[in-house]
Write a protein that holds these residues in place. Structure first.
Motif, PDB file in Angstrom:
ATOM      1  N   ILE A   1      -0.494 -70.990 -17.921  1.00 23.20           N
ATOM      2  CA  ILE A   1      -0.335 -70.294 -16.646  1.00 23.20           C
ATOM      3  C   ILE A   1       0.152 -68.876 -16.911  1.00 23.20           C
ATOM      4  O   ILE A   1       1.282 -68.684 -17.353  1.00 23.20           O
ATOM      5  CB  ILE A   1       0.667 -71.042 -15.739  1.00 23.20           C
ATOM      6  CG1 ILE A   1       0.207 -72.480 -15.522  1.00 23.20           C
ATOM      7  CG2 ILE A   1       0.843 -70.297 -14.419  1.00 23.20           C
ATOM      8  CD1 ILE A   1       1.232 -73.374 -14.881  1.00 23.20           C
ATOM      9  N   PRO A   2      -0.710 -67.871 -16.666  1.00 22.13           N
ATOM     10  CA  PRO A   2      -0.267 -66.485 -16.847  1.00 22.13           C
ATOM     11  C   PRO A   2       0.646 -66.077 -15.692  1.00 22.13           C
ATOM     12  O   PRO A   2       0.358 -66.368 -14.531  1.00 22.13           O
ATOM     13  CB  PRO A   2      -1.564 -65.685 -16.828  1.00 22.13           C
ATOM     14  CG  PRO A   2      -2.563 -66.548 -16.161  1.00 22.13           C
ATOM     15  CD  PRO A   2      -2.115 -67.977 -16.312  1.00 22.13           C
ATOM     16  N   LEU A   3       1.752 -65.436 -16.018  1.00 19.64           N
ATOM     17  CA  LEU A   3       2.675 -64.948 -14.997  1.00 19.64           C
ATOM     18  C   LEU A   3       2.270 -63.532 -14.611  1.00 19.64           C
ATOM     19  O   LEU A   3       1.971 -62.712 -15.466  1.00 19.64           O
ATOM     20  CB  LEU A   3       4.111 -64.956 -15.528  1.00 19.64           C
ATOM     21  CG  LEU A   3       4.633 -66.293 -16.047  1.00 19.64           C
ATOM     22  CD1 LEU A   3       6.070 -66.147 -16.530  1.00 19.64           C
ATOM     23  CD2 LEU A   3       4.532 -67.372 -14.979  1.00 19.64           C
ATOM     24  N   ARG A   4       2.277 -63.228 -13.335  1.00 18.20           N
ATOM     25  CA  ARG A   4       1.899 -61.887 -12.880  1.00 18.20           C
ATOM     26  C   ARG A   4       3.024 -60.888 -13.107  1.00 18.20           C
ATOM     27  O   ARG A   4       2.792 -59.687 -13.115  1.00 18.20           O
ATOM     28  CB  ARG A   4       1.525 -61.928 -11.413  1.00 18.20           C
ATOM     29  CG  ARG A   4       0.268 -62.727 -11.202  1.00 18.20           C
ATOM     30  CD  ARG A   4      -0.236 -62.557  -9.804  1.00 18.20           C
ATOM     31  NE  ARG A   4      -1.403 -63.384  -9.617  1.00 18.20           N
ATOM     32  CZ  ARG A   4      -2.369 -63.078  -8.784  1.00 18.20           C
ATOM     33  NH1 ARG A   4      -2.301 -61.990  -8.078  1.00 18.20           N
ATOM     34  NH2 ARG A   4      -3.397 -63.873  -8.663  1.00 18.20           N
ATOM     35  N   ALA A   5       4.232 -61.386 -13.225  1.00 28.84           N
ATOM     36  CA  ALA A   5       5.377 -60.515 -13.508  1.00 28.84           C
ATOM     37  C   ALA A   5       6.274 -61.274 -14.472  1.00 28.84           C
ATOM     38  O   ALA A   5       6.368 -62.496 -14.378  1.00 28.84           O
ATOM     39  CB  ALA A   5       6.124 -60.178 -12.222  1.00 28.84           C
ATOM     40  N   PRO A   6       6.884 -60.631 -15.407  1.00 30.17           N
ATOM     41  CA  PRO A   6       6.797 -59.211 -15.710  1.00 30.17           C
ATOM     42  C   PRO A   6       5.481 -58.868 -16.407  1.00 30.17           C
ATOM     43  O   PRO A   6       4.819 -59.722 -16.982  1.00 30.17           O
ATOM     44  CB  PRO A   6       7.981 -58.974 -16.646  1.00 30.17           C
ATOM     45  CG  PRO A   6       8.192 -60.292 -17.327  1.00 30.17           C
ATOM     46  CD  PRO A   6       7.813 -61.326 -16.309  1.00 30.17           C
TER      47      PRO A   6
ATOM     48  N   ASP B   1       6.077 -50.408 -17.404  1.00 27.07           N
ATOM     49  CA  ASP B   1       7.410 -51.015 -17.449  1.00 27.07           C
ATOM     50  C   ASP B   1       7.954 -50.961 -18.865  1.00 27.07           C
ATOM     51  O   ASP B   1       7.521 -51.721 -19.731  1.00 27.07           O
ATOM     52  CB  ASP B   1       7.360 -52.464 -16.963  1.00 27.07           C
ATOM     53  CG  ASP B   1       8.737 -53.101 -16.867  1.00 27.07           C
ATOM     54  OD1 ASP B   1       9.745 -52.384 -17.048  1.00 27.07           O
ATOM     55  OD2 ASP B   1       8.791 -54.309 -16.615  1.00 27.07           O
ATOM     56  N   ARG B   2       8.899 -50.078 -19.089  1.00 25.86           N
ATOM     57  CA  ARG B   2       9.499 -49.933 -20.416  1.00 25.86           C
ATOM     58  C   ARG B   2      10.421 -51.092 -20.762  1.00 25.86           C
ATOM     59  O   ARG B   2      10.768 -51.282 -21.919  1.00 25.86           O
ATOM     60  CB  ARG B   2      10.277 -48.626 -20.494  1.00 25.86           C
ATOM     61  CG  ARG B   2       9.380 -47.427 -20.422  1.00 25.86           C
ATOM     62  CD  ARG B   2      10.172 -46.159 -20.565  1.00 25.86           C
ATOM     63  NE  ARG B   2       9.288 -45.026 -20.472  1.00 25.86           N
ATOM     64  CZ  ARG B   2       9.621 -43.873 -19.952  1.00 25.86           C
ATOM     65  NH1 ARG B   2      10.831 -43.683 -19.498  1.00 25.86           N
ATOM     66  NH2 ARG B   2       8.748 -42.898 -19.904  1.00 25.86           N
ATOM     67  N   ARG B   3      10.836 -51.871 -19.776  1.00 35.48           N
ATOM     68  CA  ARG B   3      11.756 -52.980 -20.021  1.00 35.48           C
ATOM     69  C   ARG B   3      11.037 -54.325 -20.175  1.00 35.48           C
ATOM     70  O   ARG B   3      11.664 -55.373 -20.148  1.00 35.48           O
ATOM     71  CB  ARG B   3      12.758 -53.071 -18.866  1.00 35.48           C
ATOM     72  CG  ARG B   3      13.676 -51.843 -18.806  1.00 35.48           C
ATOM     73  CD  ARG B   3      14.733 -51.961 -17.736  1.00 35.48           C
ATOM     74  NE  ARG B   3      15.501 -53.173 -17.935  1.00 35.48           N
ATOM     75  CZ  ARG B   3      16.015 -53.896 -16.937  1.00 35.48           C
ATOM     76  NH1 ARG B   3      15.844 -53.531 -15.695  1.00 35.48           N
ATOM     77  NH2 ARG B   3      16.705 -54.982 -17.193  1.00 35.48           N
ATOM     78  N   PHE B   4       9.718 -54.298 -20.355  1.00 33.82           N
ATOM     79  CA  PHE B   4       8.965 -55.544 -20.451  1.00 33.82           C
ATOM     80  C   PHE B   4       9.491 -56.455 -21.555  1.00 33.82           C
ATOM     81  O   PHE B   4       9.670 -57.657 -21.339  1.00 33.82           O
ATOM     82  CB  PHE B   4       7.472 -55.284 -20.679  1.00 33.82           C
ATOM     83  CG  PHE B   4       6.716 -56.546 -20.978  1.00 33.82           C
ATOM     84  CD1 PHE B   4       6.364 -57.412 -19.965  1.00 33.82           C
ATOM     85  CD2 PHE B   4       6.383 -56.891 -22.286  1.00 33.82           C
ATOM     86  CE1 PHE B   4       5.696 -58.598 -20.236  1.00 33.82           C
ATOM     87  CE2 PHE B   4       5.712 -58.065 -22.564  1.00 33.82           C
ATOM     88  CZ  PHE B   4       5.370 -58.917 -21.535  1.00 33.82           C
TER      89      PHE B   4
END
Length: 161
Positions: free
Chosen positions: A127-132, A137-140
């Protein structure tokens, strides 16, 4: 850009935890980029077929792209990933609870230069998460590590037996 609500601890006494959401620019940038590429393609196709695109028609294409990049991020559903002591909650068009005990793996996947987190569950699904998401986004990496820490702290992780 990629917002989190609340502190980012690896464990929580209250059960409440971080929530990962896509920022407005993370939603708008791909929409705007797609619309601009579509406009350029339409212009090339019109030129290749011998037709002409007036300045007004070009303006209409570009305006639609800009309008879509402003309106689309404001439209529901707003996707988010919420961490709780007993489960991972995915929100979007509907709510989906995934108990931590069912999560057998977390991995970071790169597609078209954008990294996302994919969870593997005990029934074999990925299941791919849409976030993060790493786009804008430098904090990924820190957020992906928080997901790993929460999973590990709740009985998962590489040392799981």
């Amino acid at each position: 850009m990629n917002d989190t609500a609340g502190p980012l601890p690896a464990s929580s006494a209250s059960g409440a935890a971080p929530t990962f959401r896509l920022g407005v620019m993370q939603i708008a940038a791909p929409v705007l980029g797609g619309m601009l590429v579509g406009t350029a393609l339409a212009y090339v196709l019109v030129a290749a077929t011998g037709g002409r695109m007036t300045a007004g028609e070009l303006w209409a294409f570009v305006s639609a792209g800009v309008f879509a990049s402003v309106v689309v991020p404001a439209m529901p559903p707003h996707y988010s990933v919420e961490l709780y002591d007993d489960c991972l909650v995915l929100r979007g068009g509907r709510r989906r609870d995934i108990p931590w005990r069912d999560v057998i793996g977390l991995e970071v996947r790169k597609t078209a230069g954008v990294r996302t987190v994919v969870i593997r569950v005990s029934d074999g699904r990925r299941i791919p998460l849409r976030a993060p998401m790493s786009l804008l986004d430098r904090r990924f990496d820190a957020k992906a590590q928080i997901l790993m820490d929460w999973w590990t702290a709740r009985g998962g992780g590489p040392d799981r037996v």
